[in-house]
Design a protein around this motif. Sequence first.
Motif: not given
Length: 452
Positions: A235-239, A371-381
């Motif tokens: 999430f930090l990477k994206e936002h 679906q941890w990658h599509s989850a908007p507040y995680t974007r991965g594991s």
Amino acid sequence: PTALGLAEMGAHWIHGPSPGNPVFQLATSYGLLGSEATREENQQVEVGGHPPLPSITYGSSGKVLSPTAVSKAHHLFDTLLDSARAFRGAEEVPAPSVGQYLRKQIAQRVPTLGEGQEDAQRLQLAILTACLKLECCISGTHSMDLVALEPFGEYVSLPGLDCTFPGGYSSLPDRMLSALPEGTVLLNKAVRTIQWRGSFFEEGDKARDFPVRVECEDGDTFLANHVIITVPLGFLKEHHQDIFQPPLPQRKAEAIHRLGFGTNNKIFLEFEKPFWDPQQQLLEVVWEDDSPLEEPSTNLEANWFKKLIGFVVLQQPDQHGHVLCGFIAGKESEYMETLSDEEVLGTMTYLLRMLTGNPHLPAPRRVLRSQWHSAPYTRGSYSYVAVGSSGDDIDALAQPLPEDPKDPRPLQLLFAGEATHRTFYSTTHGALLSGWREAERLNQLFEAPNPA
């Protein structure tokens, strides 16, 4: 929880349940673990990470592979992986990534199996490829070529046989929350911006100002002296550019950018009747034409399921039904998230029929997947230390702001979460310890004597 029982969509195991593991300690003190998990002997087992479960290995030709061949390859892989951990602090490393290092080593060792043993050699290479895919799941990465070699040994494995929560992992935070006054925790309250280094006043109260103002998506605002940020690194990477005002200092932004963050997903399959032996706890998959010395296919649509490392058999079928839990990491895992449940179920049925050599194997009754990658507040594991990054980046991410320790208003932004723990990143115990670390920073601040 399903009607039948429990599917753990996130964290699965307590890794290294022993006295040094705070998740294990808390779970034990709350009485959340089974008697088997808390046995003294289990706490002393040194497995160096992930313990081997009783397993059966299916080859893509539909036959069960020779246990001798499998354990021989696994032993070689574990030896090489151990040697990869020895470069910590080395001036010079033989390769930038764990993957490249392992491939070099494999290329040197496997051809020494001897003449006339091409088939045995090919099988060893295929099983080693399966080991690499499993390591991708453990590291939460698309490829071990992305994982930096020099810092790889900084990660610390605790002793103890991995165990699970009979009542689900969430029974732990539920118990921790139950001690807090009602209304302390607000859920479904997304944050839009965190303003810091400011001077904000409560309405009608000009007496005291606050350096931090948190604004939520729904327009609600909170003023604070201190905020602890525990969102996933994905999430930090994206936002991070749009959440923090002013933006984070360059050093921290660079750490966020450089550290690795990948996807590891689960695919649960529920069956009317088990086709596996109740003794088996892991069904492993080996593609017999795979080799770590060849380039992997990039056609996700045709080959995504080949990244699946196999299936863990969920214990307690009387409670949960007959359920297999598959694990898959990386780009293939992210592609799987874009498919429908029907497509995933169809592909898994095809795969299991192929592996077991039984074209009439009944299809699973149901599929459920993370679906941890599509989850908007995680974007991965979870995080890993990527090539071009180091443990120093983890420490930089953990550093509170403002940076100047003499700032009259210290610790406005504090950072916690698994990606901020230098030796336990990617684990729940790392996440827990990082939260305690930041709480302790605030305790120290409030206990500090006022300068006269």
